[in-house]
Scaffold this motif. Structure first.
Motif, short mmCIF file in Angstrom:
data_model
loop_
_atom_site.label_atom_id
_atom_site.label_comp_id
_atom_site.label_asym_id
_atom_site.label_seq_id
_atom_site.Cartn_x
_atom_site.Cartn_y
_atom_site.Cartn_z
N GLY A 20 57.01 71.43 22.09
CA GLY A 20 56.54 70.06 21.98
C GLY A 20 56.51 69.39 23.35
O GLY A 20 57.14 69.85 24.31
N CYS A 21 55.80 68.29 23.44
CA CYS A 21 55.63 67.59 24.71
C CYS A 21 56.36 66.24 24.66
O CYS A 21 56.29 65.52 23.66
CB CYS A 21 54.15 67.37 25.00
N ALA A 22 57.09 65.92 25.75
CA ALA A 22 57.73 64.61 25.89
C ALA A 22 56.92 63.78 26.87
O ALA A 22 56.89 64.07 28.06
CB ALA A 22 59.17 64.78 26.37
N GLY A 34 54.79 53.53 24.63
CA GLY A 34 55.30 54.30 23.50
C GLY A 34 55.11 55.79 23.69
O GLY A 34 54.30 56.25 24.52
N PRO A 35 55.85 56.61 22.98
CA PRO A 35 55.76 58.07 23.12
C PRO A 35 54.43 58.59 22.58
O PRO A 35 53.95 58.13 21.55
CB PRO A 35 56.94 58.58 22.29
N ASP A 36 53.84 59.55 23.29
CA ASP A 36 52.58 60.14 22.82
C ASP A 36 52.53 61.65 23.05
O ASP A 36 51.47 62.22 23.23
CB ASP A 36 51.39 59.46 23.49
N GLY A 37 53.71 62.27 23.05
CA GLY A 37 53.76 63.73 23.22
C GLY A 37 53.36 64.46 21.94
O GLY A 37 53.87 64.16 20.86
N GLY A 38 52.44 65.42 22.06
CA GLY A 38 51.95 66.16 20.89
C GLY A 38 52.86 67.33 20.52
O GLY A 38 53.74 67.75 21.28
N ARG A 122 57.51 78.55 14.53
CA ARG A 122 57.02 77.18 14.38
C ARG A 122 56.86 76.52 15.74
O ARG A 122 57.60 76.77 16.68
CB ARG A 122 58.00 76.35 13.56
N GLY A 123 55.88 75.64 15.81
CA GLY A 123 55.73 74.86 17.02
C GLY A 123 56.75 73.74 17.08
O GLY A 123 57.17 73.19 16.05
N GLY A 124 57.19 73.39 18.28
CA GLY A 124 58.16 72.31 18.44
C GLY A 124 57.50 70.95 18.29
O GLY A 124 56.33 70.76 18.63
N LEU A 125 58.26 69.98 17.78
CA LEU A 125 57.75 68.62 17.62
C LEU A 125 57.75 67.90 18.96
O LEU A 125 58.70 68.02 19.75
CB LEU A 125 58.60 67.84 16.61
N GLY A 126 56.70 67.14 19.21
CA GLY A 126 56.66 66.30 20.39
C GLY A 126 57.45 65.01 20.17
O GLY A 126 57.87 64.70 19.06
N ARG A 135 64.80 55.03 17.02
CA ARG A 135 64.64 55.85 18.22
C ARG A 135 63.18 55.73 18.64
O ARG A 135 62.34 56.55 18.30
CB ARG A 135 65.00 57.31 17.92
N LYS A 136 62.90 54.66 19.39
CA LYS A 136 61.51 54.32 19.66
C LYS A 136 60.88 55.16 20.75
O LYS A 136 59.66 55.34 20.77
CB LYS A 136 61.41 52.83 20.01
N ALA A 137 61.64 55.63 21.69
CA ALA A 137 61.07 56.39 22.82
C ALA A 137 61.96 57.58 23.15
O ALA A 137 62.69 57.56 24.15
CB ALA A 137 60.88 55.50 24.03
N PRO A 138 61.96 58.63 22.35
CA PRO A 138 62.76 59.81 22.68
C PRO A 138 62.31 60.41 24.01
O PRO A 138 61.11 60.56 24.26
CB PRO A 138 62.47 60.78 21.52
N GLY A 139 63.27 60.72 24.83
CA GLY A 139 62.96 61.33 26.12
C GLY A 139 63.02 62.84 26.08
O GLY A 139 63.31 63.47 27.10
#
Length: 481
Positions: A20-22, A34-38, A122-126, A135-139
């Motif tokens: 996943g992307c951070a 806001g977070p937008d990692g896919g 499985r693919g990782g969650l972004g 948790r509005k902006a996970p790093g």
């Protein structure tokens, strides 16, 4: 050069899931949008599919290592990674899939039958998928899971209705060549046939397949000759046909003793072959000595309960009667088979007291082992170089009840804890949180910069209260004693 292979060991590896992307959305006047990692893409599966145009496992004998493609990592802008492509491996009809210990994993019969030999990770969650109201902006983002990796054994068991068994040079290949359109190699020396030959026979309204099994000699069930390699090809057959040579030139052999030897080998091999319907074919009766011997032994064989047919593959005599007799036996065998029922889905709910994991104490290693699908998957998805990701893992394990289970098992602060398989576990010193301390200190993974602003009226009240507190503090400091 090998042209027929009916047993191979295959090394399969499914594709790994993409990470996943951070990422944080940024634009003018909005540096923290806001977070937008896919999310990462799923890894490709390794799938076995029955293809009736394939008759041998030769391709996998030369190239035993097969791997599916990995999933692509996620990207910013809420762009998910591409899934890995499944690797489809065509196999012959009648292929049996086993593990290294010989346990049957799948029996592939019928065009299009599939089996997933290795499942992609499985693919990782972004971090966009991990965001929540608290948790509005996970790093951080979750890592992709590795795909399945292992060794399987493929064994081909010929799918035929009739199997011709007998000594080498008994005339099995000649018989199948005149009963069907098959063109096997035929010569006047033993072990001419090195691979099973298949032919299709039409007798009236019945169409059936017939196969000859090469190399049966005394001791075949223990590996002598070629018998052990090909006895598995008769396991699916509905009827066995003993082909006896009535014109053998070997002085120490006769058709009755040949029959007894082959019957003993079938019995020793097992697999229910001794219970299959069978009949006897006395071959090469076109030779005068062969005809005389056939007339002598036929009464004895009929007394044993065998149906006996005298044929000549060269003169093509007795073939019509034999083919229709085989068709009748095959039709009866097909009628006895139960009709295929509709696929049923069996739902087995988990027990109410199933926590989904276990905690045991390993005295040899002096640590506690945690085993379970969820804890092990979460560990594989965690980036241990990111403290925030580690804190998120600790929160998940705590909510699942792992910490409570460790306390009940007698674990204390500083004890070793291993999560995962024995050979590839993650080991750490346990530091328990006090009363779910993660919640007391604020949830890990939160970014207070992303919190919604308070109303103006509330901010004014807070400032007035703060000024009042400051004035009271100054008065207390300077008031006379």
């Amino acid at each position: 050069m090998t042209t027929f292979v009916d047993r191979v060991e295959l090394h399969v590896a499914a594709g790994n899931g993409g990470h996943g992307c951070a990422s944080v959305h940024r634009e003018k006047f909005k540096p923290l949008g806001g977070p937008d990692g896919g999310n990462g893409g799923r890894g490709g599966d390794v799938v076995l599919v029955v293809d009736q145009s394939i008759t041998t496992l030769l391709d996998y004998h030369h190239s035993p290592h097969r791997k599916a493609t990995n999933g692509k990592p996620g990207e910013g802008g809420n762009r998910s990674g591409k899934d890995g492509q499944d690797l489809v491996l065509p196999v012959p009809d009648g292929t049996v899939v086993l593990d290294k210990q010989g346990n049957v994993l799948a029996d592939l019969v019928g065009q299009g039958t599939t089996y997933v030999a290795a499942q992609g990770g499985r693919g990782g969650l972004g971090n966009a998928a991990l965001a929540s109201a608290r948790r509005k902006a996970p790093g951080f983002a979750l890592l992709g899971e590795p795909g399945d990796l292992g060794d399987i054994v493929l064994e081909l068991k010929t799918v035929a209705d009739v199997a011709l068994v007998g000594y080498p040079s008994a005339g099995k290949s000649s018989l199948i060549s005149v009963l069907s359109a098959a063109k096997p190699k035929i010569a006047d020396y033993p072990f001419t046939t090195l691979v099973p030959n298949l032919g299709v026979v039409t007798a009236g309204s019945t169409v059936y397949t017939i196969a000859d099994v090469p190399g049966l000699i005394p001791g075949a069930s223990q590996g002598k000759g070629l018998g052990l390699e090909f006895l598995r090809h008769v396991e699916r057959c509905s009827v066995l046909v003993h082909v006896l040579d009535t014109a053998t030139l070997e002085s120490d052999r006769d058709p009755v003793s040949d029959l007894d030897v082959i019957e003993e080998e079938l019995k020793l091999y097992g697999g229910g072959l001794e219970k299959r319907p069978r009949l006897v074919v006395l071959n090469k009766v076109d030779i005068p000595d062969g005809k005389d011997l056939a007339d002598m032994i036929r009464p004895e064989l009929e007394e044993r309960g065998y149906q006996v047919y005298e044929v000549s593959a060269v003169a093509r005599t007795g073939l019509k009667e034999l083919s229709f007799a085989l068709a009748e036996i095959v039709a009866k065998a097909r009628a006895r088979k139960p009709k295929q029922e509709a696929t049923r889905i069996v739902i087995r709910p988990k027990a109410v007291d199933d926590a989904g994991f276990t905690v045991t104490y390993d005295e040899a290693e002096d640590l506690y082992r945690v085993r379970g699908e969820k804890p092990e998957r979460w560990v594989r998805q965690t980036d241990f170089n990111n403290d925030e990701a580690v804190g998120y893992l600790a929160d998940r394990l705590n909510r699942l009840g792992v910490e409570d289970a460790l306390v009940k098992a007698g674990a204390k602060a500083g004890d070793g804890v291993a999560i995962g398989p024995d050979e590839n576990a993650v080991v750490f010193d346990w530091e328990p949180t006090m009363m779910a301390g993660a919640e007391m200190l604020g949830r890990r993974g939160e970014d207070h910069r992303m919190e919604a602003p308070r109303p103006a009226a509330q901010r004014r009240k807070d400032k007035e209260a703060q000024r009042g507190d400051s004035a009271q503090q100054e008065f207390d400091e300077f008031r006379p004693f």
